[in-house]
Design a protein around this motif. Structure first.
Motif, PDB file in Angstrom:
ATOM      1  N   VAL A 144      27.927 -13.839 -61.584  1.00 40.97           N
ATOM      2  CA  VAL A 144      27.820 -12.746 -60.618  1.00 40.97           C
ATOM      3  C   VAL A 144      29.170 -12.049 -60.452  1.00 40.97           C
ATOM      4  CG1 VAL A 144      27.445 -12.241 -58.171  1.00 40.97           C
ATOM      5  CG2 VAL A 144      25.834 -13.684 -59.409  1.00 40.97           C
ATOM      6  N   CYS A 145      30.256 -12.823 -60.396  1.00 43.41           N
ATOM      7  CA  CYS A 145      31.598 -12.222 -60.258  1.00 43.41           C
ATOM      8  C   CYS A 145      31.921 -11.333 -61.453  1.00 43.41           C
ATOM      9  CB  CYS A 145      32.651 -13.311 -60.101  1.00 43.41           C
ATOM     10  SG  CYS A 145      32.574 -14.165 -58.519  1.00 43.41           S
ATOM     11  N   THR A 166      27.651 -18.318 -59.966  1.00 44.32           N
ATOM     12  CA  THR A 166      28.686 -17.632 -59.194  1.00 44.32           C
ATOM     13  C   THR A 166      29.657 -16.901 -60.115  1.00 44.32           C
ATOM     14  OG1 THR A 166      28.513 -19.312 -57.467  1.00 44.32           O
ATOM     15  CG2 THR A 166      30.504 -17.952 -57.482  1.00 44.32           C
ATOM     16  N   LEU A 167      30.094 -17.567 -61.189  1.00 44.82           N
ATOM     17  CA  LEU A 167      30.995 -16.912 -62.147  1.00 44.82           C
ATOM     18  C   LEU A 167      30.309 -15.723 -62.813  1.00 44.82           C
ATOM     19  CD1 LEU A 167      32.758 -19.942 -63.859  1.00 44.82           C
ATOM     20  CD2 LEU A 167      33.796 -18.208 -62.392  1.00 44.82           C
ATOM     21  N   GLY A 197      25.158 -23.795 -60.026  1.00 42.45           N
ATOM     22  CA  GLY A 197      25.653 -22.899 -58.972  1.00 42.45           C
ATOM     23  C   GLY A 197      26.991 -22.282 -59.331  1.00 42.45           C
ATOM     24  N   LEU A 198      27.895 -23.078 -59.915  1.00 43.27           N
ATOM     25  CA  LEU A 198      29.202 -22.547 -60.338  1.00 43.27           C
ATOM     26  C   LEU A 198      29.033 -21.500 -61.442  1.00 43.27           C
ATOM     27  CD1 LEU A 198      31.370 -25.791 -60.367  1.00 43.27           C
ATOM     28  CD2 LEU A 198      31.583 -23.845 -58.826  1.00 43.27           C
TER      29      LEU A 198
END
Length: 60
Positions: A19-20, A16-17, A12-13
């Motif tokens: 996608v950012c 998320t990174l 998940g981390l």
């Protein structure tokens, strides 16, 4: 409620990174920085007032 496994949290981390970073690079690609216009700069001879060819340059 049971805690999430470590692999799910790390995944998940990373997602998320990713996608950012993708959003940042996508926004830069959509709105590129405009290139500055070519600006001409007068040379020192144009800044001298009263300068004539053949005379010695002097600042007035």
């Amino acid at each position: 409620m049971s805690p999430l496994p470590d692999r799910v949290v790390i995944l998940g981390l990373l997602i998320t990174l990713g996608v950012c970073f993708a959003l940042v690079f996508w926004s830069v690609k959509l709105n590129p920085r405009p290139e500055p216009q070519l600006q001409w700069r007068d040379g020192p001879s144009a800044q001298l007032r009263g300068w004539q060819p053949g005379s010695s340059p002097a600042l007035l």
